[in-house]
Design an enzyme around this catalytic site. Structure first.
Site, PDB file in Angstrom:
ATOM      1  N   SER A  15      19.505  26.222  53.851  1.00  0.00           N
ATOM      2  CA  SER A  15      20.100  24.887  53.855  1.00  0.00           C
ATOM      3  C   SER A  15      21.432  24.869  53.107  1.00  0.00           C
ATOM      4  O   SER A  15      22.081  23.830  53.013  1.00  0.00           O
ATOM      5  CB  SER A  15      19.136  23.874  53.217  1.00  0.00           C
ATOM      6  OG  SER A  15      18.778  24.298  51.912  1.00  0.00           O
ATOM      7  N   ASP A  66       9.169  23.733  50.834  1.00  0.00           N
ATOM      8  CA  ASP A  66       9.361  24.358  49.529  1.00  0.00           C
ATOM      9  C   ASP A  66       8.735  25.753  49.605  1.00  0.00           C
ATOM     10  O   ASP A  66       7.511  25.887  49.768  1.00  0.00           O
ATOM     11  CB  ASP A  66       8.679  23.512  48.442  1.00  0.00           C
ATOM     12  CG  ASP A  66       8.937  24.067  47.039  1.00  0.00           C
ATOM     13  OD1 ASP A  66       9.216  25.276  46.909  1.00  0.00           O
ATOM     14  OD2 ASP A  66       8.838  23.286  46.084  1.00  0.00           O
ATOM     15  N   VAL A  67       9.570  26.787  49.497  1.00  0.00           N
ATOM     16  CA  VAL A  67       9.084  28.164  49.708  1.00  0.00           C
ATOM     17  C   VAL A  67       8.188  28.639  48.554  1.00  0.00           C
ATOM     18  O   VAL A  67       7.547  29.690  48.668  1.00  0.00           O
ATOM     19  CB  VAL A  67      10.282  29.121  49.945  1.00  0.00           C
ATOM     20  CG1 VAL A  67      11.007  29.427  48.628  1.00  0.00           C
ATOM     21  CG2 VAL A  67       9.860  30.395  50.645  1.00  0.00           C
ATOM     22  N   ASN A  93      15.926  34.964  50.913  1.00  0.00           N
ATOM     23  CA  ASN A  93      17.209  34.625  50.275  1.00  0.00           C
ATOM     24  C   ASN A  93      17.099  33.482  49.263  1.00  0.00           C
ATOM     25  O   ASN A  93      17.881  33.436  48.309  1.00  0.00           O
ATOM     26  CB  ASN A  93      18.215  34.248  51.378  1.00  0.00           C
ATOM     27  CG  ASN A  93      19.423  33.526  50.825  1.00  0.00           C
ATOM     28  OD1 ASN A  93      20.293  34.135  50.201  1.00  0.00           O
ATOM     29  ND2 ASN A  93      19.478  32.211  51.021  1.00  0.00           N
ATOM     30  N   SER A 148      20.590  40.248  42.900  1.00  0.00           N
ATOM     31  CA  SER A 148      21.797  39.850  42.170  1.00  0.00           C
ATOM     32  C   SER A 148      22.214  40.991  41.247  1.00  0.00           C
ATOM     33  O   SER A 148      21.363  41.760  40.779  1.00  0.00           O
ATOM     34  CB  SER A 148      21.519  38.610  41.315  1.00  0.00           C
ATOM     35  OG  SER A 148      22.603  38.377  40.434  1.00  0.00           O
ATOM     36  N   TYR A 162      16.052  34.439  34.848  1.00  0.00           N
ATOM     37  CA  TYR A 162      16.602  34.679  36.189  1.00  0.00           C
ATOM     38  C   TYR A 162      16.905  36.174  36.358  1.00  0.00           C
ATOM     39  O   TYR A 162      16.564  36.772  37.380  1.00  0.00           O
ATOM     40  CB  TYR A 162      17.865  33.838  36.368  1.00  0.00           C
ATOM     41  CG  TYR A 162      18.624  34.083  37.648  1.00  0.00           C
ATOM     42  CD1 TYR A 162      18.062  33.790  38.900  1.00  0.00           C
ATOM     43  CD2 TYR A 162      19.922  34.606  37.627  1.00  0.00           C
ATOM     44  CE1 TYR A 162      18.776  34.008  40.071  1.00  0.00           C
ATOM     45  CE2 TYR A 162      20.635  34.819  38.792  1.00  0.00           C
ATOM     46  CZ  TYR A 162      20.068  34.524  40.010  1.00  0.00           C
ATOM     47  OH  TYR A 162      20.768  34.737  41.173  1.00  0.00           O
ATOM     48  N   ALA A 163      17.491  36.766  35.326  1.00  0.00           N
ATOM     49  CA  ALA A 163      17.854  38.188  35.405  1.00  0.00           C
ATOM     50  C   ALA A 163      16.616  39.082  35.516  1.00  0.00           C
ATOM     51  O   ALA A 163      16.597  40.031  36.302  1.00  0.00           O
ATOM     52  CB  ALA A 163      18.693  38.577  34.191  1.00  0.00           C
ATOM     53  N   ALA A 165      13.754  38.209  36.730  1.00  0.00           N
ATOM     54  CA  ALA A 165      13.155  37.988  38.062  1.00  0.00           C
ATOM     55  C   ALA A 165      13.847  38.869  39.098  1.00  0.00           C
ATOM     56  O   ALA A 165      13.203  39.489  39.952  1.00  0.00           O
ATOM     57  CB  ALA A 165      13.269  36.517  38.455  1.00  0.00           C
ATOM     58  N   LYS A 166      15.174  38.945  39.014  1.00  0.00           N
ATOM     59  CA  LYS A 166      15.923  39.757  39.988  1.00  0.00           C
ATOM     60  C   LYS A 166      15.697  41.256  39.728  1.00  0.00           C
ATOM     61  O   LYS A 166      15.665  42.058  40.662  1.00  0.00           O
ATOM     62  CB  LYS A 166      17.416  39.404  39.937  1.00  0.00           C
ATOM     63  CG  LYS A 166      17.754  37.993  40.441  1.00  0.00           C
ATOM     64  CD  LYS A 166      17.394  37.778  41.912  1.00  0.00           C
ATOM     65  CE  LYS A 166      18.026  36.494  42.452  1.00  0.00           C
ATOM     66  NZ  LYS A 166      17.664  36.222  43.864  1.00  0.00           N
TER      67      LYS A 166
END
Ligand code: NDP
Length: 279
Positions: A15, A66-67, A93, A148, A162-163, A165-166
């Site tokens: 989206s 919601d994925v 993604n 990322s 976040y880091a 998780a990636k």
């Protein structure tokens, strides 16, 4: 004949941003595409963009979901099969650096933020992979994950959840690639650097602050040696390359870095991110 003619692709997080661009490119290259996100208005913008480019409605499946929810994931898979019959490509993604409502960063970010971040950027990818696996086994399909450059090896003190998780996602990409290649399924990923999308807005940054951030990064060679922020198409083109077995069949479990050279210098961490946004 278009290169993805007869292929069906699910692109999570289409989206907006990178996912929207990938959806457009896949559809223009002949694929049947399931586009999805939570925001119905923005999802409709993606749908209209694709239709206006000359793609027929029959090649599109638009699903508000919601994925991170089991129901949302099931709806994506079922509606895709109902409309197109098969699934050939899964692009994981959807992602975001979930911001703490209090503005906290680093170790002060709440455990709730940790859970939400991991759920979206890692767990949803794992769940979607498990749900789509039997269908990709049938088609000998492809998975492309969007990681990322924050995955490492440099530290990411501000948005560490976040880091991590990636970083975990990168290990998941490598491990699933070896686990699934025995079934003919190929798994790879792309690791973007700074790309001008809705990413900073999703972190709660207003447009003006986001623009300041992108301008600052693009003006400093210690942040982006190429002196330009990436555009969604820069990443979308790599997603299509990794999903195209004719072009990338011998690439298994790798991540392609696309960052204008940022990881080779990583100098931007000397700057204060809040100061550069004028906050
Ligand atoms: P955008 O914010 O522009 O797009 C993110 C997409 O993810 C949106 O379509 C959003 O849809 C969707 N999304 C977020 N949460 C959910 C959810 N719970 N359920 C369903 N969809 C969700 O950012 P980008 O295009 O930049 O991000 C795409 C990927 O690229 C992410 O994985 C991100 O981590 C990665 N990335 C981005 C970088 C950048 O600089 N932009 C750098 C490195 C990696 P909606 O809001 O409608 O739910």
């Amino acid at each position: 004949m278009p290169r993805f003619s007869g292929k069906t692709v699910i692109i999570t997080g289409s989206s907006n941003g990178i996912g929207r661009s990938a959806a457009l490119l896949f559809a223009q290259d002949g694929a049947n595409v399931t586009i999805t996100g939570r925001n119905a208005e923005r999802l409709e913008e993606t749908r209209q963009l694709i239709l206006k480019s000359g793609v027929s409605e029959s090649h599109l499946n638009s699903v508000v979901a919601d994925v991170t929810t089991s129901g949302g994931q099931d709806l994506l898979v079922k509606s895709t099969l109902d409309k197109f019959g098969k699934i050939h490509i899964l692009v994981n993604n959807a992602g975001a650096a979930v911001a703490d409502a209090t503005g906290a960063t680093g170790t002060d970010q709440s455990i709730d933020v940790y859970h939400k971040t991991l759920q979206l950027n890692l767990q949803a990818v794992i769940e979607m992979t498990k749900k789509v696996k039997p269908h990709l086994m049938e088609t000998k399909g492809e998975i492309v994950n969007v990681s990322s450059i924050v995955a490492g090896p440099q530290a990411q003190p501000d948005f560490m959840y976040y880091a991590i998780a990636k970083a975990a996602l990168d290990q998941y990409t490598r491990s699933t690639a070896i686990d699934l290649i025995q079934h003919g399924i190929r798994v790879n990923s792309v690791s973007p650097g700074v790309v001008a999308t809705g990413f900073t807005n999703a972190m709660g940054m207003p447009d003006q602050a986001s623009q300041k951030f992108y301008n600052f990064m693009a003006a400093h060679k210690e942040c982006i040696p190429a002196l330009v922020a990436g555009q969604p198409e820069d990443i979308a083109n790599i997603i299509l390359f990794l999903a195209d077995r004719k072009l990338s069949s011998y690439i298994i479990g790798q991540s392609i870095v696309a960052d204008g050279g940022s990881t080779l210098v990583m100098g931007c961490q000397v700057h204060d991110i809040k100061q550069m946004m004028g906050l």
